[in-house]
Write an enzyme that holds these catalytic residues in place. Structure first.
Site, PDB file in Angstrom:
ATOM      1  N   GLU A  64       0.843  -1.210   0.000  1.00 20.09           N
ATOM      2  CA  GLU A  64       0.000   0.000   0.000  1.00 20.09           C
ATOM      3  C   GLU A  64       0.880   1.262   0.000  1.00 20.09           C
ATOM      4  OE1 GLU A  64      -3.717  -0.063   1.847  1.00 20.09           O
ATOM      5  OE2 GLU A  64      -3.816  -2.246   1.977  1.00 20.09           O
TER       6      GLU A  64
HETATM    7  C1  LIG Z   1       1.958  -9.709   0.433  1.00 15.80           C
HETATM    8  C2  LIG Z   1       1.736  -8.601  -0.543  1.00 15.80           C
HETATM    9  C3  LIG Z   1       0.444  -8.178  -0.805  1.00 15.80           C
HETATM   10  C4  LIG Z   1       0.216  -7.165  -1.739  1.00 15.80           C
HETATM   11  N1  LIG Z   1      -1.067  -6.823  -2.061  1.00 15.80           N
HETATM   12  C5  LIG Z   1      -1.293  -6.009  -3.119  1.00 15.80           C
HETATM   13  C6  LIG Z   1      -2.611  -5.816  -3.631  1.00 15.80           C
HETATM   14  O1  LIG Z   1      -3.581  -6.350  -3.095  1.00 15.80           O
HETATM   15  N2  LIG Z   1      -2.771  -5.042  -4.728  1.00 15.80           N
HETATM   16  C7  LIG Z   1      -1.714  -4.434  -5.356  1.00 15.80           C
HETATM   17  O2  LIG Z   1      -1.920  -3.751  -6.347  1.00 15.80           O
HETATM   18  N3  LIG Z   1      -0.442  -4.581  -4.879  1.00 15.80           N
HETATM   19  C8  LIG Z   1      -0.219  -5.363  -3.792  1.00 15.80           C
HETATM   20  N4  LIG Z   1       1.056  -5.560  -3.330  1.00 15.80           N
HETATM   21  C9  LIG Z   1       2.153  -4.857  -3.967  1.00 15.80           C
HETATM   22  C10 LIG Z   1       2.740  -3.747  -3.103  1.00 15.80           C
HETATM   23  O3  LIG Z   1       1.831  -2.685  -2.973  1.00 15.80           O
HETATM   24  C11 LIG Z   1       4.077  -3.337  -3.729  1.00 15.80           C
HETATM   25  O4  LIG Z   1       4.981  -4.382  -3.429  1.00 15.80           O
HETATM   26  C12 LIG Z   1       4.588  -2.007  -3.214  1.00 15.80           C
HETATM   27  O5  LIG Z   1       3.782  -0.953  -3.684  1.00 15.80           O
HETATM   28  C13 LIG Z   1       6.042  -1.726  -3.626  1.00 15.80           C
HETATM   29  O6  LIG Z   1       6.231  -1.952  -4.986  1.00 15.80           O
HETATM   30  P1  LIG Z   1       7.426  -2.926  -5.461  1.00 15.80           P
HETATM   31  O7  LIG Z   1       7.323  -4.187  -4.684  1.00 15.80           O
HETATM   32  O8  LIG Z   1       7.389  -3.015  -6.933  1.00 15.80           O
HETATM   33  O9  LIG Z   1       8.739  -2.202  -4.983  1.00 15.80           O
HETATM   34  P2  LIG Z   1       9.636  -1.120  -5.837  1.00 15.80           P
HETATM   35  O10 LIG Z   1       8.773  -0.074  -6.421  1.00 15.80           O
HETATM   36  O11 LIG Z   1      10.535  -1.883  -6.755  1.00 15.80           O
HETATM   37  O12 LIG Z   1      10.479  -0.491  -4.666  1.00 15.80           O
HETATM   38  C14 LIG Z   1      11.406  -1.265  -3.888  1.00 15.80           C
HETATM   39  C15 LIG Z   1      11.913  -0.394  -2.765  1.00 15.80           C
HETATM   40  O13 LIG Z   1      12.647   0.703  -3.304  1.00 15.80           O
HETATM   41  C16 LIG Z   1      12.456   1.847  -2.505  1.00 15.80           C
HETATM   42  N5  LIG Z   1      11.904   2.930  -3.337  1.00 15.80           N
HETATM   43  C17 LIG Z   1      11.205   2.844  -4.484  1.00 15.80           C
HETATM   44  N6  LIG Z   1      10.934   4.060  -4.978  1.00 15.80           N
HETATM   45  C18 LIG Z   1      11.473   4.951  -4.127  1.00 15.80           C
HETATM   46  C19 LIG Z   1      11.550   6.380  -4.086  1.00 15.80           C
HETATM   47  N7  LIG Z   1      10.997   7.158  -5.032  1.00 15.80           N
HETATM   48  N8  LIG Z   1      12.222   6.954  -3.060  1.00 15.80           N
HETATM   49  C20 LIG Z   1      12.749   6.209  -2.068  1.00 15.80           C
HETATM   50  N9  LIG Z   1      12.714   4.862  -2.061  1.00 15.80           N
HETATM   51  C21 LIG Z   1      12.091   4.235  -3.076  1.00 15.80           C
HETATM   52  C22 LIG Z   1      11.521   1.455  -1.356  1.00 15.80           C
HETATM   53  O14 LIG Z   1      12.304   1.078  -0.240  1.00 15.80           O
HETATM   54  C23 LIG Z   1      10.813   0.243  -1.908  1.00 15.80           C
HETATM   55  O15 LIG Z   1      10.366  -0.633  -0.881  1.00 15.80           O
HETATM   56  C24 LIG Z   1       1.309  -6.542  -2.370  1.00 15.80           C
HETATM   57  C25 LIG Z   1       2.620  -6.952  -2.085  1.00 15.80           C
HETATM   58  C26 LIG Z   1       2.830  -7.988  -1.205  1.00 15.80           C
HETATM   59  C27 LIG Z   1       4.240  -8.464  -0.971  1.00 15.80           C
END
Ligand SMILES: Cc1cc2nc3c(=O)[nH]c(=O)nc-3n(C[C@H](O)[C@H](O)[C@H](O)COP(=O)(O)OP(=O)(O)OC[C@H]3O[C@@H](n4cnc5c(N)ncnc54)[C@H](O)[C@@H]3O)c2cc1C
Length: 489
Positions: free
Chosen positions: A361
């Site tokens: 989220e």
């Molecule tokens: C168990 C689980 C349930 C989920 N449920 C849902 C759901 O129901 N619906 C849905 O749509 N998604 C869902 N998600 C997805 C979740 O919302 C995303 O994992 C989250 O938004 C982060 O995106 P990403 O994993 O691609 O990380 P990335 O965007 O690749 O980012 C990785 C890390 O990089 C850092 N980062 C990235 N951008 C920046 C920035 N601009 N500045 C500083 N730091 C940064 C942060 O530390 C971040 O954690 C779920 C994920 C999990 C694991």
């Protein structure tokens, strides 16, 4: 079916009823091992009216607001985070778009079974190449004969394998006339081309369903479009604000569970001739855990009762409550000693379950930047609160003043460049969140009016002041960072 409550007391009573049921019927370690929630348990939740809590009364729901959802999710999360996540996602991200933007026909079609829990809702925006960057969606929603085509791949969909209704986002360059942004569609499990992937194996929340969702050349009727074409980003902002607040409430529940378990453990575990709770350092740590949990609860309470400010307050609530839960669970494990590391004790499960809340989220550091952007526009010195004793408020106001001062200095130094400086915005967001939490804690102490509440708010204010000082003393140094990154470990 639950009756619609009018007051906070009635909301609390509903949450307590749910809590008593959860304590009797939910066995967290068994769910964690089974990697799923038994259908019978979901059925009982449906019979209690939990799936319809915030859905319109006109279609079988209870028509309650965000504060009721937050209270129930907090209480459920005290018992089990997977169950709380399953329901919280349904009440938050899963159905919020439909309730807010759905047409009468869409409500008529979907809400009656969602209200009883006969069907469950999910929300899918994350994709392999679009996580934190929601503007990078590759899924497309476009015109197709008289209806819509939907193509793409979604990942990490909570309730993926349980749901019947999926709110799905996508780019929609051919829809919406001048608004060529994103759109949202309502997809059904029964739609041709919707393929639900296998369950992910996760660190925590193991009983909650998480799957991929492939949208293979789907063709759906036009009445699946949610809201106005091209306004997906605006709708997402509202949906995510709701979802984050519900999720933050779950974090408060997790922190409360960890604190309660640690109190009990430290009272019965004897070392150095006395219970751990009698050791000076342990008492300080328990007091910190209590103050942090109290402050997180205060912030979620306030956020869930002021929808006008929700876009901002949900950022603070989500970031702070998830980190509070992480901090409190970590201390809980430490104070349980070796027993905390053993699954049977249940603390390890709390630690595992709460870790994802700092990522999903909206990753916390991304949300801090968003909060910093809002601070740059809206930050002002705190106005005295009429109900609050002046000394407590004066101390809280110093935290807000430090935040406002930093905003002013950043604007003077960077001017318009501030909007693109993520390091500075991140620090501004961190300060603003601490100020938000502190004001909420002081308001809560005034509301509750007990010496314990006053002490908890004062202790939190001290913690916040020390954290603000730590941020102030660490100006980002880009050249130092560059040199650090040159090192190969
Ligand atoms: C168990 C689980 C349930 C989920 N449920 C849902 C759901 O129901 N619906 C849905 O749509 N998604 C869902 N998600 C997805 C979740 O919302 C995303 O994992 C989250 O938004 C982060 O995106 P990403 O994993 O691609 O990380 P990335 O965007 O690749 O980012 C990785 C890390 O990089 C850092 N980062 C990235 N951008 C920046 C920035 N601009 N500045 C500083 N730091 C940064 C942060 O530390 C971040 O954690 C779920 C994920 C999990 C694991």
């Amino acid at each position: 079916m639950l009756d619609a409550p009018a007051t906070d007391d009635e909301t609390e009573a509903i949450a307590e009823t749910v809590g008593r049921w959860a304590d009797q019927r939910i066995h967290p370690l068994a769910l964690d091992r089974a990697h799923h929630i038994p259908v019978g348990l979901l059925h009982e939740m449906g019979e209690m009216g939990l799936f319809g809590l915030t859905l319109p009364e006109s279609h079988g729901g209870s028509g309650l607001g965000l504060s009721a959802a937050a209270a129930v999710i907090e209480r459920l999360a005290r018992r089990d985070r997977s169950v709380a996540t399953t329901l919280g996602l349904h009440l938050g991200l899963g159905t919020r778009g439909l309730v807010r933007y759905g047409t009468p026909a869409q409500l008529e079609r979907w809400v009656p079974t969602l209200s009883t829990g006969k069907t469950i809702a999910a929300f899918a925006t994350t994709e392999p190449d679009s996580g934190s960057d929601l503007s990078a969606l590759r899924t497309t929603i476009g015109p197709h004969d008289d209806g819509l085509s939907v193509r793409g791949n979604k990942i990490f969909v909570t309730n993926g394998a349980l749901a019947t209704l999926y709110t799905v986002s996508g780019r929609s360059p051919e829809l919406g006339g001048a608004r060529r942004g994103q759109s949202l569609v309502l997809l059904s499990r029964a739609d041709a081309g919707l393929v639900i992937g296998a369950e992910e194996v996760k660190l925590g929340l193991r009983a909650s369903s998480t799957t991929t969702l492939d949208l293979d050349d789907m063709a759906v009727p036009m009445d699946r479009l949610l809201g106005v074409a091209g306004t997906g980003a605006e709708m997402l902002r509202h949906i995510l604000s709701w979802g984050r607040t519900v999720m933050a409430a779950g974090c408060v529940g997790t922190a409360a569970a960890a604190l309660a378990a640690t109190r009990a453990h430290t009272e019965q575990r004897v070392q150095f001739g006395k219970p751990l709770v009698r050791l000076a350092v342990v008492r300080e740590q328990l007091a910190d855990m209590a103050a942090i949990t109290f402050a997180a609860g205060a912030l979620v309470h306030d956020a869930s009762r002021d929808e006008a400010q929700l876009e901002i307050s949900s950022l603070s609530a989500k970031v702070f409550a998830s980190e509070a839960a992480g901090e409190v669970c970590d201390l809980a494990l430490q104070l349980h000693g070796g027993y905390g590391f053993i699954e049977e004790t249940g603390i390890a499960l709390l630690v595992r379950d709460t870790r994802i809340t700092r990522i999903f989220e909206g990753a916390n550091d991304v949300l801090r930047i968003h909060r910093g952007l809002f601070a740059a526009v809206t930050e002002s010195a705190a106005a005295p609160h009429p109900e609050v004793a002046s000394e407590a408020w004066a101390r809280a106001a110093r935290v807000r003043t430090a935040s406002s001062r930093a905003v002013r200095q950043a604007k003077e130094r960077l001017g318009l460049r501030l909007g693109g400086d993520h390091r500075v915005l991140h620090a501004l967001g961190a300060r603003a969140i601490l100020a938000d939490v502190t004001e909420a804690a002081v308001r809560r102490a005034a509301r509750e009016g007990t010496p314990a509440a006053a002490a908890l708010a004062a202790r939190w204010t001290d913690i916040a002041a020390s954290r603000i000082s730590a941020i102030d003393s660490r100006e980002p140094d880009t050249s130092q960072s560059e040199h650090c990154l040159e090192w190969t470990p």
